[in-house]
Write an enzyme that holds these catalytic residues in place. Structure first.
Site, mmCIF file in Angstrom:
data_model
loop_
_atom_site.group_PDB
_atom_site.id
_atom_site.type_symbol
_atom_site.label_atom_id
_atom_site.label_comp_id
_atom_site.label_asym_id
_atom_site.label_seq_id
_atom_site.Cartn_x
_atom_site.Cartn_y
_atom_site.Cartn_z
ATOM 1 N N CYS A 133 0.838 -1.209 0.000
ATOM 2 C CA CYS A 133 0.000 0.000 0.000
ATOM 3 C C CYS A 133 0.874 1.261 0.000
ATOM 4 C CB CYS A 133 -0.990 -0.031 1.151
ATOM 5 S SG CYS A 133 -2.302 1.198 1.002
ATOM 6 N N HIS A 189 -3.672 -5.369 -0.381
ATOM 7 C CA HIS A 189 -3.215 -5.827 0.934
ATOM 8 C C HIS A 189 -3.174 -7.359 1.015
ATOM 9 C CE1 HIS A 189 -3.242 -1.972 3.105
ATOM 10 N NE2 HIS A 189 -4.125 -1.629 2.182
ATOM 11 N N GLU A 199 -2.141 -9.103 3.370
ATOM 12 C CA GLU A 199 -2.483 -9.535 4.734
ATOM 13 C C GLU A 199 -3.988 -9.591 4.973
ATOM 14 O OE1 GLU A 199 -1.547 -6.558 3.868
ATOM 15 O OE2 GLU A 199 -2.300 -5.018 5.231
#
Lengths: 259, 204
Positions: B79, B183, B185
């Site tokens: 990001c 993202h 994650e």
């Protein structure tokens, strides 16, 4: 293009899973984090933990639960219920919630939406609203009224007005929960969802009434919703998330099919 | 051991948790020495590029990252970690790290029904092979939350794109630096798999 989303809502009371039927008579059905993990593996796109714990003293149980959830599920999830301050919101964010849902407290003090949005960002600030059908009046021209306290207390506030006001105050997303449809399994309140989705420029999540895959299809097309929230239809194993998404995909809805 | 850079740019524990879930060893640090000597670095972050750059400088982490980059340490930006990797950003006048020539730009969408920020699950289309993107197929989706995206000067540095009213770059890379706008994650198993590939990547 962005996908439509399937969202599962888990009602949590004192750290235990519960599902409300018409907002009365809740019964526990298990551990929220274990259940959340199961939905995550089943391909849900997002989760909501809704804290229906009555007392403030139990709030720390929720923070612990959010911490545990954050180490078990690797998709975005939000937390709602009883959020009354920027501090409540930041604590939940720090514990691992991607988004925070405000509801009743924002009705009592509208600035709360702006305060939370300034602190954690509009993309993490979700305004949830419980709405019931009423006879249109001068005060409530849309014929939809905001209710609070788990759907039992009328506010005299027009639902359509509040949705637009919530966006103006800084909410990045709206959850439109129909009290009339909630628990019925007869389908979402399409007219209400569409009215609000067409009036705001932020994503709208439809909630209340899902009983069959067709209901999700209807609210994502005719209802103009960006996401469909479900609860009992998956909690009681009538459908898996995968089955609901396969159905939507099969009917041409853009939804995540890669897991 | 993966070293996750902490520089006051959003909650990065989600990255640590995802690394753990992906079966990699990881730690969080704000110590420039630890970053400069790290064997692998994840450079995450959410928020505004100018204030993030300010924090990085104040904490001496910009120099540490540049030194690690020059040493050939594999670096994964996420990001803001992608946006700051370019030379500058439309978000503010601050000079960014400049690992890759180009500028971070804001969405300028013709379709006014599309909302900014771009938030949600979207397709990631691999346009150039990279070890970290191995196995990603057409239609695979990842999670996005952003208003700006990295726009390298040369197409050589663009590894994946996504579509939001326009094609936009969502993965950039050069040498031992690779970064995603999405993202990993928060992108379920596909995201965890990317983190796991990063753990095995030697930066080549």
């Amino acid at each position: 293009m962005l996908s439509k989303r399937l969202i599962v809502c888990l009602d949590v009371r004192n750290g235990k899973l519960a599902k409300s039927i018409k907002f009365v008579d809740t019964k526990d059905i298990g551990d929220p984090v274990a259940k959340a993990r199961q939905y995550y593996e089943d391909g849900v796109d997002e989760l909501v933990f809704y804290d229906i714990t009555a007392s403030r003293e139990e709030r720390n149980i929720m923070i612990d639960m959010v911490e545990k959830a954050a180490s078990q599920i690797f998709i975005p999830f939000s937390v709602g219920g009883g959020i009354r301050s920027v501090e409540d919101a930041t604590k939940l964010r720090e514990a691992g919630a991607e988004k925070v849902n405000v509801n009743s407290a924002a009705i009592k003090r509208h600035e709360l939406i702006t305060e939370i949005s300034d602190a954690i960002g509009a993309q993490s600030t979700v305004l949830s609203m419980d709405i019931r059908r009423v006879e249109p009046t001068k005060e409530i021209p849309s014929g939809y009224e905001i209710v609070i306290n788990g759907g039992v207390t009328p506010t005299g506030i027009d639902g359509l007005w509040w949705a637009k006001e919530g966006e103006r105050l800084g909410a990045g997303e709206l959850v439109i929960n129909s009290i009339d449809a909630d628990g019925t399994k007869d389908g979402y309140e399409l007219k209400l969802t569409r009215m609000i989705a067409d009036a705001v420029g932020i994503p709208v999540i439809a909630s209340g009434g899902a009983g069959k895959p067709e209901h999700l299809y209807d609210v994502l097309t005719e209802g103009h919703a960006d996401a469909a929230l479900v609860a009992s239809v998956v909690h009681y194993s009538e459908y898996t998330c995968r089955q609901l998404k396969d159905y939507l995909h099969g009917r041409g809805i853009k939804i995540r099919m890669s897991y | 051991m993966i070293t996750i850079v902490n520089y006051n740019a959003g909650n990065i524990r989600s990255v640590l948790r995802a690394c753990n879930e992906a079966g990699t060893e990881a730690r969080i640090t704000s110590d420039p020495d630890a970053v400069a000597k790290a064997s692998k670095i994840i450079f995450p972050g959410v928020g505004a590029a100018p204030s993030a750059m300010k924090y990085l400088k104040e904490m001496g982490l910009d120099a540490a990252l540049l030194s690690a980059y020059k040493d050939g340490t594999p670096i994964l930006g996420i990001c803001l970690g992608a946006q700051i990797g370019l030379e500058e950003s439309e978000e503010g006048p601050t000079k960014a790290l400049g690992l890759i020539p180009g500028k971070t730009v804001r969405f300028k969408l013709k379709d006014k029904s599309l909302k900014i920020p771009h938030i949600g699950w979207n397709d990631v289309k691999v346009v150039k092979a990279h070890p970290l993107l191995e196995g990603i197929k057409a239609g695979d989706q990842f999670y996005f939350v952003h208003s700006y995206y990295p726009n390298p000067a040369s197409a050589d540095n663009v590894y994946a794109t996504s579509d939001y009213g326009q094609d936009f770059c969502c993965a950039i890379g050069y040498k031992n630096y690779f970064a995603t706008q999405f993202h990993p994650e928060k992108s379920g198993r596909l995201g965890l798999a990317l983190l796991e590939r990063f753990d095995r990547w030697e930066g080549k």
